[in-house]
Scaffold this active site. Structure first.
Site, PDB file in Angstrom:
ATOM      1  CB  SER A   1      52.094  -8.923  66.770  1.00  0.00           C
ATOM      2  OG  SER A   1      51.239  -7.820  66.676  1.00  0.00           O
ATOM      3  CG  ASN A   2      48.625  -7.618  63.974  1.00  0.00           C
ATOM      4  OD1 ASN A   2      47.608  -7.051  64.380  1.00  0.00           O
ATOM      5  ND2 ASN A   2      49.792  -7.006  63.913  1.00  0.00           N
TER       6      ASN A   2
ATOM      7  CE1 TYR B   1      54.816   0.022  65.277  1.00  0.00           C
ATOM      8  CE2 TYR B   1      55.501   0.125  67.553  1.00  0.00           C
ATOM      9  CZ  TYR B   1      54.671  -0.385  66.573  1.00  0.00           C
ATOM     10  OH  TYR B   1      53.698  -1.294  66.906  1.00  0.00           O
TER      11      TYR B   1
ATOM     12  CB  SER C   1      44.875   0.734  68.950  1.00  0.00           C
ATOM     13  OG  SER C   1      45.926   0.709  68.019  1.00  0.00           O
TER      14      SER C   1
HETATM   15  P1  NAP Z   1      46.377   4.238  71.385  1.00  0.00           P
HETATM   16  O1  NAP Z   1      47.358   3.938  72.429  1.00  0.00           O
HETATM   17  O2  NAP Z   1      45.006   3.640  71.477  1.00  0.00           O
HETATM   18  O3  NAP Z   1      46.169   5.804  71.219  1.00  0.00           O
HETATM   19  C1  NAP Z   1      47.226   6.727  71.170  1.00  0.00           C
HETATM   20  C2  NAP Z   1      46.618   8.113  71.075  1.00  0.00           C
HETATM   21  O4  NAP Z   1      45.788   8.332  72.223  1.00  0.00           O
HETATM   22  C3  NAP Z   1      47.625   9.230  71.069  1.00  0.00           C
HETATM   23  O5  NAP Z   1      47.132  10.216  70.187  1.00  0.00           O
HETATM   24  C4  NAP Z   1      47.621   9.757  72.498  1.00  0.00           C
HETATM   25  O6  NAP Z   1      47.894  11.149  72.571  1.00  0.00           O
HETATM   26  C5  NAP Z   1      46.192   9.493  72.905  1.00  0.00           C
HETATM   27  N1  NAP Z   1      46.089   9.255  74.342  1.00  0.00           N
HETATM   28  C6  NAP Z   1      46.847   8.426  75.106  1.00  0.00           C
HETATM   29  N2  NAP Z   1      46.465   8.499  76.396  1.00  0.00           N
HETATM   30  C7  NAP Z   1      45.447   9.381  76.450  1.00  0.00           C
HETATM   31  C8  NAP Z   1      44.657   9.904  77.497  1.00  0.00           C
HETATM   32  N3  NAP Z   1      44.836   9.513  78.766  1.00  0.00           N
HETATM   33  N4  NAP Z   1      43.695  10.820  77.201  1.00  0.00           N
HETATM   34  C9  NAP Z   1      43.502  11.222  75.919  1.00  0.00           C
HETATM   35  N5  NAP Z   1      44.208  10.777  74.876  1.00  0.00           N
HETATM   36  C10 NAP Z   1      45.190   9.857  75.145  1.00  0.00           C
HETATM   37  O7  NAP Z   1      46.917   3.844  69.927  1.00  0.00           O
HETATM   38  P2  NAP Z   1      48.228   3.214  69.324  1.00  0.00           P
HETATM   39  O8  NAP Z   1      49.400   4.091  69.506  1.00  0.00           O
HETATM   40  O9  NAP Z   1      47.856   2.793  67.942  1.00  0.00           O
HETATM   41  O10 NAP Z   1      48.424   1.847  70.138  1.00  0.00           O
HETATM   42  C11 NAP Z   1      49.242   1.747  71.278  1.00  0.00           C
HETATM   43  C12 NAP Z   1      50.535   1.010  70.980  1.00  0.00           C
HETATM   44  O11 NAP Z   1      50.267  -0.318  70.537  1.00  0.00           O
HETATM   45  C13 NAP Z   1      51.337   1.608  69.833  1.00  0.00           C
HETATM   46  O12 NAP Z   1      51.978   2.808  70.190  1.00  0.00           O
HETATM   47  C14 NAP Z   1      52.259   0.455  69.523  1.00  0.00           C
HETATM   48  O13 NAP Z   1      53.304   0.360  70.478  1.00  0.00           O
HETATM   49  C15 NAP Z   1      51.297  -0.720  69.640  1.00  0.00           C
HETATM   50  N6  NAP Z   1      50.678  -1.097  68.339  1.00  0.00           N
HETATM   51  C16 NAP Z   1      50.963  -2.333  67.822  1.00  0.00           C
HETATM   52  C17 NAP Z   1      50.423  -2.732  66.606  1.00  0.00           C
HETATM   53  C18 NAP Z   1      50.763  -4.084  66.050  1.00  0.00           C
HETATM   54  O14 NAP Z   1      50.487  -4.343  64.865  1.00  0.00           O
HETATM   55  N7  NAP Z   1      51.332  -4.977  66.837  1.00  0.00           N
HETATM   56  C19 NAP Z   1      49.554  -1.870  65.893  1.00  0.00           C
HETATM   57  C20 NAP Z   1      49.233  -0.639  66.465  1.00  0.00           C
HETATM   58  C21 NAP Z   1      49.804  -0.277  67.688  1.00  0.00           C
HETATM   59  P3  NAP Z   1      49.358  11.778  72.864  1.00  0.00           P
HETATM   60  O15 NAP Z   1      50.368  10.902  72.199  1.00  0.00           O
HETATM   61  O16 NAP Z   1      49.232  13.128  72.290  1.00  0.00           O
HETATM   62  O17 NAP Z   1      49.567  11.810  74.362  1.00  0.00           O
END
Ligand code: NAP
Length: 281
Positions: free
Chosen positions: A144-145, A57, A196
């Protein structure tokens, strides 16, 4: 309704929170770093003490942001980071882990994951994870994955049973793992870390979800998180940089979904009827 559990248990016996903070897209722009650090620190203040990051990241930038956010409060945090498959060889993991520790100004990672499967034999990566665990640089390791066949293959390795989690894509619109991977992990007592969980923000705009959420005085995003956290052995790791989102996500721990809510959610977002290959973002 019974209170949803706020922790789940790793195979090691350690309890970990079912809500954490993601960091993907953090650390990409120094102008946003102060806001990102403030968001993570607010999360810690609200007891959201599991932080998920990765060397990938922001090409190390997210780990630097995490390092600043946890400065002076390392012992409050359950810190998760990940090594890239291109660094998954014996020497590669050792080097990558050292670099992650340095960026986060810490002497240990609580849970160190292989980000996804690559060309290095699993047995090699796991052997070095075990060495790092014995030397105290990491406290636990996981993956992961990994789809069910990957988990099965790992389970056949001598040290493969040491994995403490499998972090995968899971939310109301991505329920494929419920067919076989989630039951497989539950059977082995391995928690699934759902990434996500609000579908990168898309579920926050879902009208059907918003209607159910209104019954709880909650937002659609909060309901999406409450649903993930209501699944046994699942940890949700939403990423939020807006302070309001951080507060809302922490408050989602208090939402009690009723059997009617759950049935309606199953109608809106049907569970899988057959095996689907694991999806990745
Ligand atoms: P997510 O957490 O599903 O979504 C993040 C988005 O949702 C951001 O735009 C955030 O906005 C918004 N959001 C968060 N809380 C909210 C709320 N209460 N109301 C409205 N919108 C909200 O997606 P993600 O970042 O892809 O996944 C989460 C974490 O999982 C990642 O950050 C990472 O650490 C991990 N991840 C791991 C892998 C892997 O391959 N292992 C892949 C993807 C993700 P703001 O930021 O503007 O607040």
């Amino acid at each position: 309704m019974p209170s949803p559990s706020t922790t789940t248990t790793l195979p090691s016996g350690e309890a970990v929170p079912v809500l954490g903070q993601g960091t993907w897209m953090m650390g990409e722009d120094r102008n946003r770093a102060a806001d990102e650090i403030a968001a993570l620190r607010l999360g810690l203040d609200l007891g959201v003490t599991l932080i998920d990051t990765a060397e990938m990241y922001g090409s190390g930038g997210a780990e630097k942001v995490v390092g600043e956010a946890i400065a002076g409060r390392r012992d409050e945090v359950f810190l998760v980071s990940k090594v890239l498959p291109s660094n998954a060889s014996r020497n590669g993991v050792v080097r990558a882990c050292e670099a992650s520790l340095k960026r986060m100004h810490t002497d240990r990672i609580d849970l160190y994951l292989l980000h996804w499967r690559g060309g290095v034999p699993l047995s090699e990566t796991i052997a070095v994870f075990e060495e790092l665990r014995q030397s105290g640089k990491i406290r636990h390791w996981g993956v992961s994955n990994f789809d069910t066949d990957d988990m099965e293959e790992m389970g056949r390795l001598r040290a493969g049973k040491g994995a403490q989690t499998n972090q995968v894509l899971y939310n109301l619109t991505r329920r494929g793992i419920e067919f076989d991977l989630l039951p497989w992990c539950r059977e082995g007592g391995v928690p699934v870390m759902a990434y996500s969980p609000v579908e990168q923000g898309a579920l926050a705009d879902n009208k059907g979800l918003a209607a159910i959420a209104a019954r709880h005085d909650a937002t659609a995003a909060q309901l999406a998180l409450a649903w993930v956290m209501a699944q046994a052995g699942v940890i949700a790791i939403p990423k939020a940089t807006r302070l309001e989102h951080v507060r809302q996500n922490a408050a989602a721990r208090d939402i009690r979904l009723t059997p009617e809510d759950l049935a309606e959610l199953d109608r809106l977002f049907p569970p899988p009827a057959r095996k689907r290959p694991l999806e990745m973002i």
